[in-house]
Design an enzyme around this catalytic site. Structure first.
Site, PDB file in Angstrom:
ATOM      1  N   SER A  93      47.291  -4.093 -42.927  1.00  0.00           N
ATOM      2  CA  SER A  93      47.489  -5.245 -43.809  1.00  0.00           C
ATOM      3  C   SER A  93      48.062  -4.925 -45.180  1.00  0.00           C
ATOM      4  O   SER A  93      48.493  -5.831 -45.888  1.00  0.00           O
ATOM      5  CB  SER A  93      46.174  -6.018 -43.971  1.00  0.00           C
ATOM      6  N   LYS A 104      44.767  -9.348 -54.503  1.00  0.00           N
ATOM      7  CA  LYS A 104      44.595 -10.093 -53.251  1.00  0.00           C
ATOM      8  C   LYS A 104      43.322 -10.923 -53.304  1.00  0.00           C
ATOM      9  O   LYS A 104      42.304 -10.484 -53.872  1.00  0.00           O
ATOM     10  CB  LYS A 104      44.551  -9.114 -52.071  1.00  0.00           C
ATOM     11  N   SER A 157      47.826  -8.761 -43.725  1.00  0.00           N
ATOM     12  CA  SER A 157      47.329  -9.959 -44.378  1.00  0.00           C
ATOM     13  C   SER A 157      47.574 -10.009 -45.880  1.00  0.00           C
ATOM     14  O   SER A 157      47.303 -11.018 -46.528  1.00  0.00           O
ATOM     15  CB  SER A 157      45.821 -10.075 -44.129  1.00  0.00           C
TER      16      SER A 157
END
Length: 448
Positions: free
Chosen positions: A176, A77, A152
């Site tokens: 997330s 990420k 996210s």
């Protein structure tokens, strides 16, 4: 690489010589190119990927792999620092983090020989649960590109669900890791707060954040957790953190299915999850929680105050790089008073006590991961169980509970909706009992 190949399967293929790190890297690169319209990646440098794979292939040829995952591509990420890629948190706010240093978890994986396979798309600064707000545009759900991935960590979940990589890294402040895992039909694990190092992971809310893995199978999570869990002197919250050590859950389990006001869900989601809450030697009982609105407000207050504090210096220099949505969140956090922040912390302590001591004896708490299936791009509101809420709030509807109380949580894919979109179930365990939670999840995991 086919969609069905999990991290565990890739490890076996390497060990048996049916694949090499070179061939896995080539397949991942080809699939990433074929599926570029998912918009799952911020950056992939083919030369960097191939160089790592060649080194891993050579180690395996000489019979000296660094670990079982040596040579397996794993995506990261874009809020984890990486020495070979800049880190942007999918924002145009400057200055961005230059390459040159690995987050602790990335360094752990790299030391084990994992091929760090690019940086994944995310909701800007992790301040949102849809993955629609990003400097490179929204991520698209591999099951239906007209629908969101959730966020996210949406790019990481999409990359795993699409079979580009067997696993990816995410971070979780209000769901997330779990939200996109559920929306994309894969597995996501949020460790107990303070068991996984946040060092080198750009924060959203430092007292709520937890880094965690996203993978195609439950065994994959067990393979990855040793690289997440344990003490790190660069993150004081992990001072007492134990390293990963497999544990077995009690033979007879008591699971509480949380329902009631503030925990509503769509009928279809409820039916799927209730049908999954059955396993040998498991007693399932319904339980409700009081005053959910107040506890949700406490979580939102803590998140906004801490995020605004972290970004204060950058906001004071310039706010032009932030999207209007993220900037509005940060400005809202600046308006909260110290009294409101302290009251939120009192509610947090009360909520943790309620879950741990006020519900009687339990081994796991169960909920749907999401109250609805992945919404369509552009949908502003969701209706379910007599509620009409923003899409953002619908995505965090259940997941914030685990962050406010610091509990370990896992999202399991449990079925599909009538329109073919994944439905996930979330299990929450007791603090520090991550390994026990993982074993409990095996009782409910219906995937072959």
């Amino acid at each position: 690489m086919s969609k069905s190949e999990s991290l565990s399967e890739l490890v076996v293929a390497l060990a048996e010589g049916r694949q090499t790190p070179d061939s896995l890297a080539k397949q991942s690169l080809e699939r990433a190119t074929q599926l570029a319209d998912l918009n799952a990646f911020v950056a992939i440098d083919e030369e960097i990927v191939i160089a790592q794979a060649k080194a891993a292939t050579q180690r395996r040829k000489t019979g000296k792999p660094l670990s079982p995952i040596d040579g397996v591509p794993i995506a990261v990420k874009d809020n984890y620092l990486t020495k070979d890629y800049s880190t942007t948190a999918c924002s145009n706010a400057l200055p961005l983090e230059p390459k040159g240093m690995d987050a602790t978890i990335v360094a752990n994986l790299r030391a084990a020989g994992a091929v760090i396979f690019g940086k994944t798309n995310m909701h800007e600064w992790a301040f949102g649960a849809t993955n629609s707000t990003s400097s490179i545009g929204a991520t698209r759900n591999p099951h239906n590109q007209e629908h969101i991935t959730g966020g996210s960590s949406g790019g990481s979940a999409a990359a795993v669900a699409a079979g580009i990589v067997g696993a990816a890294l995410g971070s979780d402040t209000g769901g997330s890791v779990r939200i996109p895992s559920s929306a994309c039909g894969v597995y996501g694990f949020k460790p107990t707060y303070g068991r996984a190092s946040r060092h080198g992971v750009l924060p959203l809310s430092w007292s709520l954040d937890a880094p965690g893995p996203i993978a195609a199978g439950l065994d994959d999570i067990a393979l990855l957790l040793p690289y997440f869990l344990g003490a790190d002197k660069r993150d004081a919250s992990t001072t007492l953190a134990k390293p990963f050590s497999p544990e077995t859950a009690p033979e007879k389990l008591r699971v509480l299915h949380l329902t009631g006001a503030g925990l509503e869900r769509a009928d279809e989601v409820n039916r799927v999850v209730c049908s999954e809450l059955s396993a040998p030697d498991v007693t399932v009982a319904d339980a409700s929680l009081p005053d959910m609105c107040s506890y949700f407000a406490a979580w939102e207050t803590i998140l906004h105050v801490e995020a605004s504090s972290y970004h204060e210096a950058l906001l004071s220099r310039t706010d032009s790089g932030f999207s209007s949505v993220t900037r509005a969140h940060l400005e809202a956090g600046k308006q909260l008073t110290a009294q409101e922040a302290l009251h939120a912390q009192k509610l947090r302590a009360r909520f943790s006590d309620l879950l741990l001591n006020g519900l009687g004896d339990w081994d796991a708490l169960a909920l749907p991961t999401l109250p609805v299936v992945a919404p369509r791009h552009g949908e502003d509101r969701q209706k379910f169980g007599g509620r009409n809420v923003t899409t953002q709030d619908s995505m965090t509807w259940f997941c914030w509970l685990g962050n406010l109380a610091g509990l370990p949580c896992i999202s399991l894919p449990t079925g599909v909706s009538k329109n073919g979109l994944p439905i996930g179930m979330m299990l929450m365990g007791r603090p520090g009992k991550d390994e026990i939670l993982l074993d409990i999840a095996r009782r409910f995991d219906k995937r072959p």
